[in-house]
Design an enzyme around this catalytic site. Structure first.
Site, short mmCIF file in Angstrom:
data_model
loop_
_atom_site.label_atom_id
_atom_site.label_comp_id
_atom_site.label_asym_id
_atom_site.label_seq_id
_atom_site.Cartn_x
_atom_site.Cartn_y
_atom_site.Cartn_z
N THR A 1 0.88 -1.17 0.00
CA THR A 1 0.00 0.00 0.00
C THR A 1 0.92 1.23 0.00
O THR A 1 1.43 1.58 -1.06
CB THR A 1 -0.99 -0.05 1.19
N LYS B 1 3.99 -7.43 3.19
CA LYS B 1 3.71 -6.00 3.19
C LYS B 1 3.43 -5.58 4.63
O LYS B 1 3.03 -6.40 5.46
CB LYS B 1 2.53 -5.63 2.31
N THR C 1 -2.65 -3.22 6.74
CA THR C 1 -2.69 -4.65 6.95
C THR C 1 -1.32 -5.23 6.80
O THR C 1 -0.53 -4.75 6.00
CB THR C 1 -3.63 -5.28 5.90
N GLU D 1 5.14 3.31 9.40
CA GLU D 1 4.75 4.69 9.10
C GLU D 1 5.56 5.69 9.90
O GLU D 1 5.52 5.71 11.12
CB GLU D 1 3.27 4.87 9.40
N ASN E 1 -1.26 9.83 9.27
CA ASN E 1 -2.54 9.28 9.70
C ASN E 1 -3.60 10.31 10.02
O ASN E 1 -4.74 9.96 10.30
CB ASN E 1 -2.31 8.37 10.91
N THR F 1 -9.53 11.34 1.07
CA THR F 1 -10.31 12.07 0.04
C THR F 1 -10.87 11.10 -0.98
O THR F 1 -10.44 9.96 -1.06
CB THR F 1 -9.43 13.10 -0.66
#
Lengths: 407, 407
Positions: A159, A185, A196, A279, A402, A407
């Site tokens: 992702t 991932k 995930t 992240e 985060n 959008t």
């Protein structure tokens, strides 16, 4: 075969490195970015299959469908299909049907029974997954399947992961050579919604399904279940394994330690890669806890430290803040003795025997300025319980990633 | 007396609002900033005393000493001394002796037995607290004690709290009028190390120690123990209560609901104030969970949501991200039914009956742009368990505040 008789060699590649496996990653239009968003991993012949699923009670449709197929096949599988860009979670009966259609299409491509396909999804929650896009994508991926397809597959399940995660190992035993490969991932957000953790591990050793499942569960426990980015557990987490026997090497009950070791050699770097790519992460933090009453208590303490925002921000700021570490050990809900507890950051002991060694803080701070941080914590509870976990630091970028409105 | 016979009126002031209580806050030199750093709260006459302490196993010296004194006095107390700027935690036998000296000095000032003094500290962990500074400070504070000293005391217990927390209520009953007042400090970091939640509640009602303790524990459960800024639990957390009977109103066993209500009227705004003043907080988030199998399960789910970094960052970004809420409810370790679960943000239902209502997201986002956010979550587990918790959003400022190296 014992582990002592065996040589492990890290090799290039991933899921298609073991014999008899092919993989592909294609773009089928789920991601608006037109990036790769559908991966297919297939064994040329029927294989043993095993899986570990999220413990979240809000389970996504592909998780439920994969569980059903695995149960129906009795632990046999041949093809795995994974899409990114849409989690197919919280999508009701329609979403469940879509996951079934997806698995059926993958099985049909492989000319295999429908129960031999496993399916996973990652991406936005609560959005319908387009069946036509996925079906077309599976057909396209099937045409692209190749022995060199691992890297594409690793990219197609991403992702916002900053880099793909691949690993493979060649295991030379007295009985012959076999390979294990894997992709994963991690916890990146897509249009920021719950991300995930997904992984696929393949091996060309022959392993009975029950043994494969037992080994995968054991290895997941100390690899994928020993990492945390933010303490969250997704609706879609899956780890899949396929063992097709194409190497001619058979691993039986007595080879269980070897099988675990071989899988760990692939799963550990994948798991660590997920944390490195967490992240906003700027540092990989390895937490080793000792002196627990039991291993489970040590793991509980390690997890509390790994998820502590005060610890993670201190590490981000290279602050050798042993006080926060002691405070988290004390609140972790496990046996803990302040007088016997110890805290080491890198090689520097900062707290022991009930007293701090603040004069050593500068050396500990030096260690924390690096990108690989090691914390060694002794609970002082007098037991021999140990645990290891990996986490990352908590940066302002985590918040930015985060907090942006989807959008 | 029943609660129905009674009027509650919020009034100015805090710990010195009830009759027979005086307070002071002074600067004794612990804080390098020369700010107020020592508070004294005293009853003119011996009072009932109760306390709730941190559950952290790494307990600071003042926590241990206050426990000892409370046990020795059989729930009687007359004076409370609190310093900020130094937590006197992880300081070994020397630190323990310092906390004893501090309590003794406070008791001596009041001409009271040494067991009638309670002590608390907040600030840097692992640094020795200067006994001379504290003793001089107690003497100075004693000279300053006054009926108007509440605001100074409230400021003297602050670390980096953005504002002082005070509350008081006047309770008019058929048997007479009594008052409850309180001060609290919250989770700000000092020279950034583990901060502490402290509160002192006074009342001029007469309440037996056992009843006061029972009421304080019950009220703490739904106020101070129902808030979270970052899921951390300090080494120094304390809530103290003194009841001196100066109002002439006696509250007995049958008045327990009234006592709980009166204490709640003070403790709830103090607790909410702590969250509003949380590190980097820009929004107060009230989380109401229903449909739990039990109240305890509802609270467990509320706590998981309140500590979820993904939920807290989404709220910071005004993102009506119901998917994250569902995912956290699912991983909270309690009974949960996705098909019957419901998610409301403000007045807007975004998920119910297993399906999302994304078209309502703009209204929910409007609600989230405010500074007071309300989340109502139904676990769908079919029970009548409910819970309420307060938290704040997670901002990049939280990271900045906590990542800076302590100097």
């Amino acid at each position: 075969m014992t582990v002592a008789d065996v040589q492990f060699l890290a090799i290039e590649g991933s899921v298609s490195a073991p014999a008899g496996f092919r993989a592909a990653g294609v773009s089928c239009g789920i991601k608006k970015s037109k990036g790769l968003d559908l991966a297919l991993i297939a064994s040329d012949a029927p294989a043993s299959a095993a899986a570990v699923f999220t413990t979240n009670k809000a389970q996504a449709a592909p998780v439920l469908v994969s569980k059903e197929r695995l149960r129906a096949s009795g632990g046999r599988g041949q093809v795995i299909v994974i899409n990114s860009g849409c989690a197919n979670a919280c999508t009701g009966p329609d979403g469940h049907r879509t996951a079934e259609v997806m698995a059926d299409a993958a099985a049909r491509s492989a000319g295999a029974p429908s129960s031999s396909a496993l399916v996973a999804s990652t991406g936005v929650i609560g959005v319908a997954l387009d069946r036509q896009l996925v079906s077309d994508g599976i057909a396209a991926a099937w045409r692209e399947l190749s022995r060199d397809g691992g890297p594409s597959a690793a990219r197609a399940i991403m992702t916002t992961d900053p880099f793909p995660k691949e690993a493979a190992v060649e295991v030379t035993t007295p009985a012959g050579t076999f390979r294990v490969g894997g992709i994963a991932k991690g916890s990146g957000m897509i249009e920021p919604l719950m991300a995930t953790m997904l992984a696929v591990v393949t091996t060309d050793a022959a392993v009975e399904p029950v043994l494969l499942q037992r080994a995968l569960s054991a290895v997941t426990d100390v690899t994928f279940n020993a990492i945390t980015v933010d303490g969250e557990c997704s609706t879609n987490d899956c780890v899949f394994a396929l063992a097709n026997g194409a190497s001619g090497v058979t691993l039986g009950e007595r080879d269980f330690p070897l099988l675990v070791q071989a899988l760990t050699r692939v799963c550990e770097p994948l798991a660590v890669g997920i944390v490195r790519g967490g992240e906003g992460a700027t540092k990989l933090v390895t937490i080793e806890v000792s002196g627990g009453r039991t291993d489970a208590e040590a793991k509980q303490a390690a997890r509390a430290v790994a998820n502590s925002p005060l610890v993670k921000t201190a590490i981000h700021g290279a602050d050798p803040n042993w006080g926060r570490l002691v405070a988290v050990m004390g609140r972790a809900g496990v046996a803990f003795d302040l007088e016997r507890a110890r805290v080491r950051i890198g090689e520097v002991e900062l707290f022991a025997g009930g007293r701090p060694y603040d004069e050593r803080a500068p050396q500990a701070s030096d260690h924390l300025t690096g990108t690989d941080v090691r914390l060694r914590l002794d609970l002082g509870a007098g037991g021999s319980g140990t645990a290891r976990m990996w986490t990352c630091d908590l940066s302002a970028d985590y918040v930015k990633i985060n907090a942006e409105y989807r959008t």
